[in-house]
Design an enzyme around this catalytic site. Structure first.
Site, short mmCIF file in Angstrom:
data_model
loop_
_atom_site.label_atom_id
_atom_site.label_comp_id
_atom_site.label_asym_id
_atom_site.label_seq_id
_atom_site.Cartn_x
_atom_site.Cartn_y
_atom_site.Cartn_z
N LEU A 18 -22.52 17.98 1.36
CA LEU A 18 -23.63 17.38 1.88
C LEU A 18 -24.99 18.20 2.03
O LEU A 18 -26.11 17.79 2.06
CB LEU A 18 -23.33 16.69 3.29
CG LEU A 18 -22.45 15.70 3.47
CD1 LEU A 18 -21.88 15.45 5.07
CD2 LEU A 18 -22.80 14.49 3.00
N GLN A 20 -26.06 22.83 2.47
CA GLN A 20 -25.62 24.14 2.52
C GLN A 20 -26.70 24.76 3.60
O GLN A 20 -27.94 24.54 3.37
CB GLN A 20 -25.67 24.74 1.17
CG GLN A 20 -25.70 26.62 1.37
CD GLN A 20 -24.73 27.04 0.21
OE1 GLN A 20 -24.51 26.58 -0.86
NE2 GLN A 20 -24.06 28.22 0.55
N THR A 22 -27.43 28.68 6.17
CA THR A 22 -27.11 30.08 6.08
C THR A 22 -25.70 30.59 5.97
O THR A 22 -25.48 31.73 5.46
CB THR A 22 -28.06 30.76 7.13
OG1 THR A 22 -29.23 30.04 7.21
CG2 THR A 22 -28.40 32.22 6.97
N VAL A 26 -21.42 22.31 4.15
CA VAL A 26 -21.18 21.11 4.78
C VAL A 26 -20.84 20.14 3.69
O VAL A 26 -21.43 19.74 2.85
CB VAL A 26 -22.19 20.52 5.76
CG1 VAL A 26 -21.77 19.33 6.46
CG2 VAL A 26 -22.84 21.54 6.74
N LYS A 41 -17.96 21.47 8.61
CA LYS A 41 -18.90 22.49 8.15
C LYS A 41 -18.01 23.85 8.20
O LYS A 41 -17.29 24.11 8.93
CB LYS A 41 -19.86 22.90 9.65
CG LYS A 41 -20.88 24.00 9.23
CD LYS A 41 -22.06 23.77 10.43
CE LYS A 41 -23.01 24.95 10.13
NZ LYS A 41 -24.45 24.32 10.84
N ASP A 134 -32.75 26.11 17.45
CA ASP A 134 -32.88 26.06 15.76
C ASP A 134 -33.16 24.58 15.70
O ASP A 134 -32.67 23.85 14.75
CB ASP A 134 -31.85 26.55 15.00
CG ASP A 134 -32.00 26.93 13.57
OD1 ASP A 134 -33.33 27.11 13.39
OD2 ASP A 134 -31.28 27.05 13.01
P1 ATP Z 1 -28.98 27.01 8.96
O1 ATP Z 1 -28.27 27.74 8.02
O2 ATP Z 1 -29.94 27.36 9.34
O3 ATP Z 1 -27.95 26.10 9.96
P2 ATP Z 1 -28.90 23.96 7.92
O4 ATP Z 1 -28.78 23.35 9.35
O5 ATP Z 1 -29.53 23.56 6.85
O6 ATP Z 1 -29.39 25.48 7.99
P3 ATP Z 1 -26.26 23.46 7.90
O7 ATP Z 1 -26.08 23.13 9.47
O8 ATP Z 1 -24.98 24.15 7.25
O9 ATP Z 1 -27.42 24.25 7.66
O10 ATP Z 1 -26.29 22.04 7.11
C1 ATP Z 1 -26.44 21.89 5.80
C2 ATP Z 1 -26.84 20.40 5.26
O11 ATP Z 1 -25.90 19.78 5.66
C3 ATP Z 1 -28.11 19.90 6.38
O12 ATP Z 1 -29.31 19.96 5.90
C4 ATP Z 1 -27.64 18.47 6.63
O13 ATP Z 1 -28.51 17.59 5.62
C5 ATP Z 1 -26.30 18.29 6.11
N1 ATP Z 1 -25.41 18.06 7.11
C6 ATP Z 1 -25.09 18.84 8.16
N2 ATP Z 1 -24.33 18.34 9.34
C7 ATP Z 1 -24.10 17.23 9.01
C8 ATP Z 1 -23.57 15.74 9.36
N3 ATP Z 1 -22.79 16.04 10.46
N4 ATP Z 1 -23.75 14.75 8.84
C9 ATP Z 1 -24.49 14.65 7.66
N5 ATP Z 1 -24.92 15.74 7.00
C10 ATP Z 1 -24.91 16.85 7.62
MG MG Z 2 -27.83 22.51 10.51
#
Ligand code: ATP
Ligand code: MG
Length: 468
Positions: A18, A20, A22, A26, A41, A134
């Site tokens: 879905l 990525q 940092t 996911v 995640k 964040d």
């Molecule tokens: P950071 O690394 O700063 O946390 P981030 O929030 O983009 O950045 P992740 O939280 O790992 O990183 O999430 C990556 C991507 O996965 C997100 O941009 C989002 O589009 C998708 N995602 C995260 N959680 C979910 C969820 N529960 N359902 C659907 N998509 C999700």
């Molecule tokens: Mg996130």
């Protein structure tokens, strides 16, 4: 696209990637037992350990395990293997809210609905002692019914470690949503920082672009710190007032959630004739008499928002390195600006850059006055024509092996500073500098001329110094 097709812990069938972040990836997954869709995640354990905040993370996660709110992504369970931690969460089918904004500003009642849901989510978690720290587009998702869901609550220690990585603040991620006190790296109140970011979200939803945007990262930091806001003409006066209180650069006087709730606009939403506040679709143009809708056209993308054409963007290391053409260099051609500040990039670790700057200070018989996160202050001993010369060197981490350094005079005589910069500092930095901004501008001007001469010629592949 990356995909995995296996079963995790004999419980979840892993599907597509879905996204990525940092700290990891996911994946979409399905429970082998209940068939329920989830998002998983996956984070490397050592990355969490490195933050040195495992206790805080554990505490927050245990709180979030018990949290249930319609606008907060639920954390179903946390699993771990030898090297990884898996967060099994509610799957947000509608993806990121900001995909909608990418098409243009939202109608006032739609923005109102999302803002209210965001504040409800933030308030709920704050009430449990969990701060987000964040809030940004990637963490504001939508479910299949178009309701807002905030993700990553409970992971604030990770968000924090991204910024406080030793001496540095990292412009990876989206500085556009970060409160000024967070950028200044002072100790800060997580609740107030979340209110700031929620204000940015409201602005973006209604405007279709960021309030403090600049293609140059350092310039963006400056705009945020000053919090100088210009509201688009279609913003209702009450929203402007609310936003000016949420985007107050002083966290002590910034509005609280309780007071946000007092606003008529927050309570009732826009002044609409029709009672269809849940309409989420941009094509509806019949429901409102509010100012915001006067310009709405097909797709709900108002022409004025299109004209502004600044779609919210997130800046990350990748953007800076490979899409560096997006960085606006125009203002650096301004000579008066170049006289004051000098910037270079370096491909060496921060520690090397810092000790080099310390050596230079010694050679110049200047003292290092302040050594805060990412900032070194070099100060002379003698009073010059305009007081003691003071030079700031600020280090921005893009990746652990790629830094931007800004050197500027913060006090004293400009001519003296320029002389020292040219004759002492620049030559002394020679072995750690990858490219000086001014040299690189020269190069790009030359290469532009070259391209004009022969525009058929293909550019050679290979590593080229980034622009910034
Ligand atoms: P950071 O690394 O700063 O946390 P981030 O929030 O983009 O950045 P992740 O939280 O790992 O990183 O999430 C990556 C991507 O996965 C997100 O941009 C989002 O589009 C998708 N995602 C995260 N959680 C979910 C969820 N529960 N359902 C659907 N998509 C999700
Ligand atoms: Mg996130």
């Amino acid at each position: 696209m990356e995909s995995k097709s296996n079963v995790l812990m004999q419980r979840y069938e892993l599907g597509r990637l879905l996204g990525q972040g940092t700290f990891g990836k996911v994946y979409y997954a399905r429970s082998a037992i209940t068939n329920q869709s989830v998002a998983i995640k996956m984070i490397d354990k050592d990355k969490v350990m490195k933050t040195g905040q495992t206790e805080q993370i554990k505490r927050e996660i245990s709180v979030m395990r018990l949290a249930r709110h319609p606008n907060v992504i639920q954390l179903f369970e946390v699993m771990a293997s030898k090297s990884k931690i898996y967060f099994v969460m509610e799957y947000a089918k509608g993806g990121e809210l900001f995909n909608k904004v990418a098409k243009g500003k939202l109608k006032e009642e739609v923005a109102h609905k999302y803002f209210k849901q965001l504040i409800n989510a933030v308030d709920y978690c704050h009430g449990r002692g969990v701060y987000h720290r964040d809030i940004k587009p990637e963490n504001i998702l939508l479910d299949e019914n178009g309701n807002l869901k905030v993700s990553d609550f409970g992971l604030s220690a990770l968000a924090e470690s991204k910024r406080q990585d030793g001496l540095l603040h990292t412009p990876c991620g989206t500085p556009a949503y970060v409160a000024p006190e967070v950028i200044k790296r002072k100790g800060y109140d997580g609740a107030k920082a979340d209110i700031w970011s929620s204000g940015i979200v409201l602005f973006v939803l209604l405007a279709g672009y960021l309030p403090f945007h600049d293609p140059n990262l350092i310039e963006m930091y400056r705009k945020i710190s000053k919090a100088e806001l210009k509201y688009p003409s279609w913003f209702p006066p009450e929203v402007c007032e609310l936003l000016s209180k949420m985007l107050d650069p002083n966290p002590d006087t910034r509005i609280s959630i309780a007071n946000i709730r007092e606003y008529g606009w927050f309570k009732k939403g826009p002044n609409t004739k029709s009672k269809r506040p849940e309409v989420e679709n941009n094509t509806d143009s019949s429901s409102s008499t509010s100012h915001s809708d006067q310009n709405d056209e097909t797709d709900g993308v108002a022409p004025d928002a299109k004209d502004e054409s600044v779609v919210p963007t997130s800046i990350n290391a990748f953007d800076i390195i490979s899409l560096s053409a997006g960085f606006d260099l125009s203002r650096f051609f301004d000579e008066s600006f170049q006289k004051r500040e000098a910037r270079f990039s370096s491909r060496l670790p921060a520690s090397v850059i810092i000790s080099k700057l310390e050596d230079i200070a010694k050679q110049l018989r200047m003292k290092i006055k302040k050594k805060a996160a990412g900032l070194l202050k070099l100060e002379g001993f003698d009073e010059g024509r305009k007081g003691v010369l003071s030079i700031d060197a600020e280090i921005f981490e893009v990746t652990p092996l790629f830094h931007l350094v800004e050197v500027k005079k913060s006090n004293g005589d400009t001519l003296e500073y320029q002389k020292i910069l040219k004759e002492d500092i620049r030559p002394a930095l020679q072995d750690i500098v990858w490219v000086w901004q001014s040299d690189q501008q020269l190069q790009s001007q030359q290469s532009e001329q070259q391209l004009q001469v022969d525009d058929q010629q293909q550019q050679q592949p290979g590593i080229t110094p980034p622009q910034f």
